[in-house]
Write a protein that holds these residues in place. Structure first.
Motif, PDB file in Angstrom:
ATOM      1  N   GLU A   1       0.952  -1.160  -0.018  1.00  0.00           N
ATOM      2  CA  GLU A   1       0.170  -0.141   0.044  1.00  0.00           C
ATOM      3  C   GLU A   1       0.757   1.220  -0.053  1.00  0.00           C
ATOM      4  N   ARG A   2       1.910   1.171   0.805  1.00  0.00           N
ATOM      5  CA  ARG A   2       2.900   2.526   0.980  1.00  0.00           C
ATOM      6  C   ARG A   2       3.570   2.542  -0.231  1.00  0.00           C
ATOM      7  N   SER A   3       4.327   1.573  -1.005  1.00  0.00           N
ATOM      8  CA  SER A   3       5.152   1.837  -2.178  1.00  0.00           C
ATOM      9  C   SER A   3       4.373   1.434  -3.549  1.00  0.00           C
ATOM     10  N   ARG A   4       3.318   0.996  -3.378  1.00  0.00           N
ATOM     11  CA  ARG A   4       2.618   0.759  -4.778  1.00  0.00           C
ATOM     12  C   ARG A   4       3.242  -0.227  -5.859  1.00  0.00           C
ATOM     13  N   ASN A   5       4.309  -1.082  -4.955  1.00  0.00           N
ATOM     14  CA  ASN A   5       5.225  -2.012  -5.580  1.00  0.00           C
ATOM     15  C   ASN A   5       4.046  -3.304  -5.604  1.00  0.00           C
ATOM     16  N   THR A   6       4.345  -4.274  -6.553  1.00  0.00           N
ATOM     17  CA  THR A   6       3.822  -5.706  -6.396  1.00  0.00           C
ATOM     18  C   THR A   6       4.247  -6.329  -5.087  1.00  0.00           C
ATOM     19  N   TRP A   7       3.475  -7.284  -4.712  1.00  0.00           N
ATOM     20  CA  TRP A   7       3.707  -8.054  -3.460  1.00  0.00           C
ATOM     21  C   TRP A   7       5.050  -8.936  -3.643  1.00  0.00           C
ATOM     22  N   VAL A   8       5.466  -9.314  -4.894  1.00  0.00           N
ATOM     23  CA  VAL A   8       6.700 -10.143  -5.242  1.00  0.00           C
ATOM     24  C   VAL A   8       7.703  -9.271  -4.804  1.00  0.00           C
ATOM     25  N   ASP A   9       7.822  -7.853  -5.143  1.00  0.00           N
ATOM     26  CA  ASP A   9       8.851  -7.181  -4.923  1.00  0.00           C
ATOM     27  C   ASP A   9       9.203  -6.957  -3.480  1.00  0.00           C
ATOM     28  N   GLU A  10       8.115  -6.982  -2.589  1.00  0.00           N
ATOM     29  CA  GLU A  10       8.231  -6.665  -1.267  1.00  0.00           C
ATOM     30  C   GLU A  10       8.522  -7.946  -0.353  1.00  0.00           C
ATOM     31  N   LEU A  11       8.528  -9.361  -1.022  1.00  0.00           N
ATOM     32  CA  LEU A  11       8.430 -10.421  -0.337  1.00  0.00           C
ATOM     33  C   LEU A  11       9.839 -10.600   0.194  1.00  0.00           C
ATOM     34  N   LEU A  12      10.749 -10.510  -0.263  1.00  0.00           N
ATOM     35  CA  LEU A  12      12.037 -10.741  -0.036  1.00  0.00           C
ATOM     36  C   LEU A  12      12.421  -9.906   1.525  1.00  0.00           C
ATOM     37  N   PRO A  13      12.052  -8.504   1.445  1.00  0.00           N
ATOM     38  CA  PRO A  13      12.564  -7.540   2.560  1.00  0.00           C
ATOM     39  C   PRO A  13      11.565  -8.246   3.689  1.00  0.00           C
ATOM     40  N   ILE A  14      10.399  -8.578   3.442  1.00  0.00           N
ATOM     41  CA  ILE A  14       9.397  -8.904   4.762  1.00  0.00           C
ATOM     42  C   ILE A  14      10.057 -10.297   5.138  1.00  0.00           C
ATOM     43  N   LEU A  15      10.334 -11.398   4.329  1.00  0.00           N
ATOM     44  CA  LEU A  15      10.854 -12.553   5.007  1.00  0.00           C
ATOM     45  C   LEU A  15      12.102 -12.414   5.763  1.00  0.00           C
ATOM     46  N   TRP A  16      12.980 -11.431   5.184  1.00  0.00           N
ATOM     47  CA  TRP A  16      14.173 -11.173   5.893  1.00  0.00           C
ATOM     48  C   TRP A  16      13.911 -10.358   7.239  1.00  0.00           C
ATOM     49  N   ALA A  17      13.009  -9.510   7.204  1.00  0.00           N
ATOM     50  CA  ALA A  17      12.674  -9.024   8.645  1.00  0.00           C
ATOM     51  C   ALA A  17      12.310  -9.950   9.629  1.00  0.00           C
ATOM     52  N   TYR A  18      11.291 -10.817   9.107  1.00  0.00           N
ATOM     53  CA  TYR A  18      10.741 -12.038   9.910  1.00  0.00           C
ATOM     54  C   TYR A  18      11.839 -12.914  10.530  1.00  0.00           C
TER      55      TYR A  18
ATOM     56  N   LYS B   1      12.209 -13.682  18.448  1.00  0.00           N
ATOM     57  CA  LYS B   1      10.649 -14.050  18.871  1.00  0.00           C
ATOM     58  C   LYS B   1      10.979 -14.114  20.333  1.00  0.00           C
ATOM     59  N   VAL B   2       9.743 -13.463  21.167  1.00  0.00           N
ATOM     60  CA  VAL B   2       9.728 -13.747  22.587  1.00  0.00           C
ATOM     61  C   VAL B   2       9.668 -15.235  23.061  1.00  0.00           C
ATOM     62  N   THR B   3       8.949 -16.092  22.383  1.00  0.00           N
ATOM     63  CA  THR B   3       8.830 -17.325  23.223  1.00  0.00           C
ATOM     64  C   THR B   3      10.221 -18.180  23.221  1.00  0.00           C
ATOM     65  N   THR B   4      10.747 -17.742  22.018  1.00  0.00           N
ATOM     66  CA  THR B   4      12.096 -18.547  22.050  1.00  0.00           C
ATOM     67  C   THR B   4      13.401 -17.769  22.235  1.00  0.00           C
ATOM     68  N   GLU B   5      13.185 -16.512  22.317  1.00  0.00           N
ATOM     69  CA  GLU B   5      14.464 -15.521  22.632  1.00  0.00           C
ATOM     70  C   GLU B   5      15.412 -15.596  21.891  1.00  0.00           C
ATOM     71  N   ALA B   6      15.059 -16.086  20.320  1.00  0.00           N
ATOM     72  CA  ALA B   6      15.920 -16.345  19.176  1.00  0.00           C
ATOM     73  C   ALA B   6      15.280 -15.838  18.055  1.00  0.00           C
ATOM     74  N   THR B   7      16.161 -15.746  17.055  1.00  0.00           N
ATOM     75  CA  THR B   7      15.469 -15.489  15.670  1.00  0.00           C
ATOM     76  C   THR B   7      15.254 -16.725  15.112  1.00  0.00           C
ATOM     77  N   PRO B   8      14.194 -16.661  14.151  1.00  0.00           N
ATOM     78  CA  PRO B   8      14.241 -18.050  13.361  1.00  0.00           C
ATOM     79  C   PRO B   8      15.509 -18.441  12.566  1.00  0.00           C
ATOM     80  N   PHE B   9      16.190 -17.434  12.256  1.00  0.00           N
ATOM     81  CA  PHE B   9      17.374 -17.723  11.457  1.00  0.00           C
ATOM     82  C   PHE B   9      18.398 -18.381  12.506  1.00  0.00           C
ATOM     83  N   MET B  10      18.550 -17.958  13.620  1.00  0.00           N
ATOM     84  CA  MET B  10      19.288 -18.415  14.463  1.00  0.00           C
ATOM     85  C   MET B  10      19.002 -19.877  14.905  1.00  0.00           C
TER      86      MET B  10
END
Length: 149
Positions: free
Chosen positions: A52-69, A74-83
């Protein structure tokens, strides 16, 4: 059009031909499905906001969102999924291109020794993570579950 059974047979044959071990699993495990639903909801919320903010397609925004996630603790594990998946914190691409103390101090031999030690201590780490989950309420006993139903 091929029947689903013939597609499955072809896939099994392909796996056999390429020495791929085929492991089947059930998708009906409620705790895991609930966790997956939460992750998907977080990713979709992030995608909606970014598109909505950038008016890009969702495909263009998917990788940055996945990287951030994957790099958010995470609170429950006190670690990142990557870790949890790779046993080390992710290196931000900016750290590689512009350098950082962590990148400059990296020595492959020392890292190899550290990873071998980490493998030796993995049981201890798993116990610690399990305790964190129990303390944070991520895991409930069957008695607690039965009393809530």
């Amino acid at each position: 059009m091929e029947s689903p059974a013939s597609s499955v047979a072809e896939f099994k044959e392909y796996c056999d031909d390429n020495s791929i071990e085929l492991c089947l699993t059930s998708i009906a495990h409620p705790q895991i499905n609930g966790q997956a639903e939460v992750a998907i909801r977080i990713i979709l919320d992030g995608l909606k906001k970014r598109v909505e903010r950038s008016r890009n397609t969702w495909v263009d925004e998917l990788l940055p969102i996945l990287w951030a996630y994957c790099t958010t603790c995470k609170v429950t594990t006190e670690a990142t999924p990557f870790m949890l998946a790779y046993g080390a914190e992710a290196v931000v691409p900016l750290e590689i291109s512009h350098g950082s103390p962590r990148i400059e101090a990296y020595e492959p031999e020392t890292k190899e020794e550290g990873m071998m030690l980490a493998l030796d201590l993995i049981d201890e780490d798993m116990k610690d993570m399990f305790l964190v989950l129990v303390v944070n309420g991520g895991i409930r006993s069957t008695n607690a579950r039965a009393s809530n139903e």
